[in-house]
Design a protein around this motif. Structure first.
Motif, PDB file in Angstrom:
ATOM      1  N   ILE A 125       4.344  -9.044 -21.603  1.00  0.00           N
ATOM      2  CA  ILE A 125       3.699  -7.746 -21.845  1.00  0.00           C
ATOM      3  C   ILE A 125       4.494  -6.965 -22.885  1.00  0.00           C
ATOM      4  CG2 ILE A 125       3.186  -5.484 -20.812  1.00  0.00           C
ATOM      5  CD1 ILE A 125       2.517  -7.056 -18.201  1.00  0.00           C
ATOM      6  N   LEU A 126       5.814  -6.919 -22.721  1.00  0.00           N
ATOM      7  CA  LEU A 126       6.652  -6.213 -23.691  1.00  0.00           C
ATOM      8  C   LEU A 126       6.528  -6.837 -25.079  1.00  0.00           C
ATOM      9  CD1 LEU A 126       9.940  -5.602 -21.651  1.00  0.00           C
ATOM     10  CD2 LEU A 126       8.142  -3.954 -22.190  1.00  0.00           C
ATOM     11  N   ASN A 127       6.548  -8.164 -25.120  1.00  0.00           N
ATOM     12  CA  ASN A 127       6.445  -8.866 -26.399  1.00  0.00           C
ATOM     13  C   ASN A 127       5.115  -8.551 -27.082  1.00  0.00           C
ATOM     14  OD1 ASN A 127       7.435 -10.600 -28.392  1.00  0.00           O
ATOM     15  ND2 ASN A 127       6.292 -12.322 -27.550  1.00  0.00           N
ATOM     16  N   SER A 128       4.031  -8.519 -26.315  1.00  0.00           N
ATOM     17  CA  SER A 128       2.724  -8.210 -26.917  1.00  0.00           C
ATOM     18  C   SER A 128       2.664  -6.767 -27.396  1.00  0.00           C
ATOM     19  CB  SER A 128       1.591  -8.506 -25.933  1.00  0.00           C
ATOM     20  OG  SER A 128       1.618  -7.580 -24.864  1.00  0.00           O
ATOM     21  N   ALA A 129       3.525  -5.911 -26.850  1.00  0.00           N
ATOM     22  CA  ALA A 129       3.601  -4.519 -27.304  1.00  0.00           C
ATOM     23  C   ALA A 129       4.550  -4.373 -28.495  1.00  0.00           C
ATOM     24  CB  ALA A 129       4.058  -3.620 -26.154  1.00  0.00           C
ATOM     25  N   GLY A 130       5.092  -5.511 -28.962  1.00  0.00           N
ATOM     26  CA  GLY A 130       5.983  -5.474 -30.122  1.00  0.00           C
ATOM     27  C   GLY A 130       7.435  -5.229 -29.775  1.00  0.00           C
ATOM     28  N   ILE A 131       7.785  -5.378 -28.496  1.00  0.00           N
ATOM     29  CA  ILE A 131       9.159  -5.143 -28.053  1.00  0.00           C
ATOM     30  C   ILE A 131       9.821  -6.493 -27.819  1.00  0.00           C
ATOM     31  CG2 ILE A 131      10.610  -4.105 -26.264  1.00  0.00           C
ATOM     32  CD1 ILE A 131       8.266  -2.123 -25.785  1.00  0.00           C
ATOM     33  N   SER A 132      10.814  -6.816 -28.640  1.00  0.00           N
ATOM     34  CA  SER A 132      11.506  -8.099 -28.527  1.00  0.00           C
ATOM     35  C   SER A 132      12.425  -8.109 -27.309  1.00  0.00           C
ATOM     36  CB  SER A 132      12.334  -8.364 -29.783  1.00  0.00           C
ATOM     37  OG  SER A 132      13.443  -7.480 -29.828  1.00  0.00           O
TER      38      SER A 132
END
Length: 178
Positions: A125-132
């Protein structure tokens, strides 16, 4: 030793345009120019840039830096203490925002669904929000450093069990020391 704009920019990791801007606002004037008119910086100029960049890292504005470079030690100390106070206020504001976000999450439908998430799903979910992963780790590390109780509540909110929370918090405490 005399260095060119390109060399001093590369040495300090700043852009050439930054140095040209500093020149245009009289913050860092090169000591000399060569026959072609290119700026040349002396050791004293290099030291001045080092101080400018150090003050910038501390969040001091360029206008204040211009004054600090000519100020007495007492004035520098006073300005840095003022900046420290500003940072403390910003940290407190961020802590309050974190607490509000936790309360909002606790009261939202998302909270009820978070309890069912595993770490891999949360990271997706974080990755899809652009958060590595690195950004997430840095964020958790700062959260743990500045608001350990709220961080614990947040990890509980995510559905981590007691042992996982202890492991995560220890990992984030050690993250800074890498």
């Amino acid at each position: 030793m005399v260095v060119s704009v390109s060399k001093i920019a590369a040495r300090f990791g700043v852009s050439r345009s930054t140095l040209l801007y500093y020149d245009s606002i009289n913050l860092l004037k090169p000591s000399a120019r060569n026959e072609a008119g290119y700026r040349l910086y002396s050791d004293a100029d290099v030291e001045r840039l080092r101080k400018i960049l150090l003050f910038r890292k501390a969040g001091v504005s360029l206008g204040e830096i211009a004054n600090l470079l000519h100020a007495e030690n007492l004035e520098v100390t006073a300005l840095l203490l003022k900046r420290m106070g500003e940072l403390n206020k910003e940290i407190e504001a961020v802590k309050k925002q974190q607490a509000v976000i936790i309360k909002l999450l606790e009261n939202s439908m998302l909270y009820k669904n978070l309890k069912n998430l595993d770490e891999c799903t949360w990271l997706a979910i974080l990755n899809s929000a652009g958060i590595s992963r690195k950004t997430s780790d840095e964020w958790h590390s700062e959260f743990e450093k500045h608001s350990p109780l709220q961080h614990q509540l947040f990890l509980e909110l995510l559905g981590f069990n007691e042992e996982e929370i202890l492991n995560q918090r220890e990992r984030y405490r050690a993250f800074d020391k890498r």
